[in-house]
Design an enzyme around this catalytic site. Structure first.
Site, short mmCIF file in Angstrom:
data_model
loop_
_atom_site.label_atom_id
_atom_site.label_comp_id
_atom_site.label_asym_id
_atom_site.label_seq_id
_atom_site.Cartn_x
_atom_site.Cartn_y
_atom_site.Cartn_z
N ASP A 270 0.84 -1.17 0.11
CA ASP A 270 -0.05 -0.11 0.04
C ASP A 270 1.04 1.16 0.00
O ASP A 270 2.10 1.02 0.21
CB ASP A 270 -0.91 0.01 1.27
CG ASP A 270 -1.90 0.95 1.09
OD1 ASP A 270 -3.22 0.79 1.80
OD2 ASP A 270 -2.23 1.77 0.25
C1 GLC Z 1 -4.33 4.40 -0.20
C2 GLC Z 1 -5.34 3.19 0.28
C3 GLC Z 1 -5.13 2.18 -1.22
C4 GLC Z 1 -4.96 2.81 -2.46
C5 GLC Z 1 -3.65 3.50 -2.25
C6 GLC Z 1 -3.48 4.34 -3.69
O1 GLC Z 1 -3.65 4.41 1.19
O2 GLC Z 1 -5.31 2.43 1.24
O3 GLC Z 1 -6.36 1.40 -1.13
O4 GLC Z 1 -5.12 1.97 -3.44
O5 GLC Z 1 -3.40 4.34 -1.04
O6 GLC Z 1 -4.19 5.50 -3.61
#
Ligand code: GLC
Length: 751
Positions: A270
């Site tokens: 993430d």
């Molecule tokens: C965020 C979210 C994830 C998302 C990523 C990119 O923190 O937890 O679901 O895809 O960052 O935006």
């Protein structure tokens, strides 16, 4: 070895079911090797010619939503896009600022809990198809979705984005969504792996969960999407599980995901969710996103020092190249050439929305609205005009358009009745970083105007619920009461006009005690996408019958929910820290994601398997509305429950059929549900668990025989001693009904 042999035995002996009448959502998993393995010979040749620098360049962010390919060999970068409910707008390569393109407005699909309320794997497949088509128009290789964490707490900030409190329902929809996306040339990225079930302190919380609970409640949606739909991507969650960060969790990433389930694709972190170089490299992470703090020069140094073998790096490159070779890159000069949002996708969004809306109650048949009797309709509440595509923190959709409830009703009612809109309550302007509680008293002037308008109306449509600031990534709600004084408002309205139909626009559960007792009809209408307003109007006016079923329990009050009743949420012994993602996104704080060594955030999942209805059924506790509940404008009669046998072996399928008749006057869909109850079991089980369901369309006066088949092996439990799935032989009761608490037919069989 024994397990491997057993698995081979299962694979060999499993035969696809030829279902006579209706296909079944039974979770029959056939585990085959991944399609991605076919590229390995070609990949060997590529890796043999790569430099270490080229390999490492692939293992971290190149831009905010890109990781590198191999320019020297003409292998394209991997291009990612949020999902999961629409293709997010284009942003600057190294910031979170929008590029303000003219062509990147996309279809806003109903969010996760709405899709789940359709109880339809077929709808999930169409949904994934639509997402993939628009991702391709934008040149994307991998959609960061579906978001499939179990909704453990009703206050979860991303409950609207996730699917269900039940692992089986979530798993079926995850399979449908994954197949839909990947059959149309785009990779999915299952998120967030795993046990990211809260937003508060999600970047620090250490989830302590028993192996059996993890296997039977929290992992099934991921396992099904990998084993049945060959998912190509997985996103490691921010949190820890049993002491280890997900992005460096050997048990989750190597032992379970790859070794047991046969996952052959790529694992990305993430955003900002990596915490080490060597541990993350050795324990399964392939790509650090969006930066290179750990998988850039630090990883090169770790390889050169011998801390990380080159073979480990090569394996990561292989995982990425498998996906890269499976997904056709879109040339940069072909991406973003035409508008992302296309009518075919809006139609899918409408179809999902129209099958998601749940009719909770309908006293005096207030619905569908009779326009001959109700000439003056007042619609009260900001949610009548509120769009839900964007808002709060995190992924949203720059929607080409979004039909609000008010617009939908005006579209469908036209001049057949007089519609008046009254604000009733107002959503304050969202200011980044300035949190203000939405739980306030009603505005006296707005309340007075609403009461005044209600006096003169034949029918009041009260638009209640939340919005995308109240329910948001990055923080959980601390209450499920309705915001902005809605409870006081509806009580004041009901005092002057009891003819009220309330529509709750929300993604997560809300406290319905006041609106339920003050409304003759009650509808849950979700954050329901680009066509949500039209779908809602078609339901309210009876153009189609409601057929949605609750994907989670609506509790009477928050304290009744398991994690609250057990006192293990929220973790009150530590302050709610800066959200890890907000810190990353907020440019004034992006200089570092401080490692807070004083991590006191321990989330002990002490309710174990008793999540959602499993808790309320097993404890015999009342709920406001149960999992799987949803009324129709017609009535259904269930009879002739039959099974193909009385006793079953482990490698067999239990075939159940039931005759369902539409005895009313409205054509409609029904979702028939099958639960299993263990009788005199030695192993501890929830009272009952969903094991099959089927959505069928039945015309007025018609009868259909519906099949609900499922494999006996889906009745196994995770045995913590033998570290394997075991079947407890004995008697079980098959319970068939229209919701988890409206069981209409039962039959006992032996396994
Ligand atoms: C965020 C979210 C994830 C998302 C990523 C990119 O923190 O937890 O679901 O895809 O960052 O935006």
């Amino acid at each position: 070895m024994k397990r491997k042999v057993l698995k081979l035995f299962y694979a060999a002996s499993f035969t696809m079911l030829a279902v006579i009448l209706v296909s079944c959502n039974s979770g029959n998993t056939t585990k085959k090797g991944s399609k991605l393995l076919a590229y390995d010979a070609q990949i060997d040749t590529i890796i043999a010619q790569m430099t270490l620098e080229e390999k490492i360049a692939m293992l971290h962010g190149k831009h905010m939503f890109t990781s590198a390919g191999i320019e020297r060999f003409g292998i394209a970068d991997m291009v990612y896009a949020d999902g999961p409910f629409g293709i997010r707008e284009e942003m600057e390569p190294h910031s979170w600022r929008s590029l303000q393109l003219a062509t990147d407005s996309a279809t806003f699909f109903p969010t996760g809990s709405a899709l789940a309320a359709t109880w339809s794997e077929e709808m999930a497949y169409k949904y994934g198809t639509g997402m993939a088509r628009e991702a391709r128009l934008r040149g994307k290789d991998m959609i960061l979705g579906p978001a499939i964490n179990i909704q453990r707490i009703p206050t979860g900030g991303r409950t609207y984005e996730y699917l269900s409190e039940d692992p089986f329902l979530s798993a079926r929809l995850s399979v449908g969504y994954t197949k839909g996306v990947q059959d149309n040339g785009v990779a999915v990225c299952l998120k967030h792996y795993a046990l990211n079930n809260q937003e508060n302190n999600r970047g620090r919380v250490n989830v302590l969960v028993s192996p059996r609970t993890m296997r039977e409640i929290y992992l099934p949606p991921f396992q099904a999407a990998v084993e049945e739909a060959d998912a190509y991507g997985v996103m490691a969650a921010y949190n820890k599980v049993n002491g280890y960060w997900c992005s460096e969790n050997d048990m989750l990433q190597n032992k379970i995901l790859r070794d047991e389930w046969g996952f052959a694709g790529m694992i990305i972190s993430d955003w900002g969710g990596v915490h080490s170089t060597v541990a993350a490299a050795l324990n399964g992470l392939d790509v650090e996103m969006p930066g290179q703090r750990y998988f850039g020069q630090a990883l090169i140094d770790s390889v050169n020092s011998g801390a990380v073998p080159v073979s480990v790096i090569d394996a990561k490159v292989r995982n990425i190249l498998r996906v890269r070779l499976a997904i056709e890159p879109v040339p940069a000069n072909e991406a973003n050439k035409i508008m992302t949002a296309q009518p075919e996708q809006a139609q899918i969004a409408y179809e999902v929305a129209s099958k998601s809306i749940v009719l909770l109650k309908n006293d005096e048949a207030v619905l569908p609205i009779d326009l001959n009797k109700n000439k003056n309709i007042v619609i009260i509440g900001d949610n009548a005009i509120r769009t839900m595509a964007l808002g709060g923190v995190g992924a949203g959709v720059k929607a080409l358009y979004e039909i609000t409830p008010l617009e939908g009703l005006k579209n469908r009612i036209g001049n057949k009745a007089n519609i008046e809109f009254i604000e009733g309550y107002v959503k304050p302007k969202f200011v980044w970083g300035q949190f203000k509680s939405p739980y306030t008293d009603p505005d006296p002037e707005l309340l007075a105007a609403a009461v005044d308008a209600a006096k003169k109306a034949d029918l009041v449509i009260f638009m209640a619920g939340n919005n995308r600031e109240v329910e948001t990534e990055g923080s959980d709600r601390f209450s499920i009461e309705l915001p902005y004084g809605q409870d006081s408002l509806i009580a004041a309205i009901a005092a002057v006009n009891p003819n009220i139909a309330t529509v709750v626009v929300a993604g997560a559960p809300v406290d319905l005690r006041v609106v339920n007792s003050n409304s003759k009809a009650l509808v849950y209408a979700w954050f329901n996408g680009t066509e949500g307003g039209n779908a809602l109007a078609d339901i309210l006016l009876g153009n189609i019958s409601p057929s949605g079923k609750l994907p989670y329990t609506l509790p009477i009050k928050l304290e009744d929910s398991p994690a609250y009743a057990m006192g293990n949420y929220p973790q009150t012994d530590s302050p709610i820290s800066e959200d890890i993602f907000v810190a990353l996104v907020d440019e004034h704080k992006a200089e570092s994601l401080k490692e807070d060594k004083s991590n006191k955030d321990i989330a002990i999942y002490s309710e174990e398997m008793l999540v959602g209805y499993r808790w309320f059924d097993t404890k015999g506790e009342a709920v406001m509305y149960p999992f799987g509940h949803g009324l129709s404008y017609t009535q259904f009669d269930y009879k002739n429950l039959k099974t193909n046998k009385q006793t079953y072996k482990e490698n067999e399928s239990i075939k159940v059929s039931v005759d369902v008749s539409n005895t009313g006057s409205h054509n409609a869909d029904e979702v028939i549900q099958l639960y299993v109850r263990r009788i005199n079991a030695k192993v501890e089980w929830p009272l009952k668990e969903l094991k099959a369901f089927e959505r069928v369309s039945i015309n007025a006066g018609e009868t259909k025989t519906v099949e609900l088949n499922f494999d006996v092996k889906n009745l196994r439990y995770w045995d913590e001693e033998s570290y394997d799935w075991l079947l407890e032989n004995g008697e079980i009761e098959l319970m068939v009904g229209s919701s988890s608490s409206n069981i209409l037919l039962t039959q006992k069989v032996n396994i």
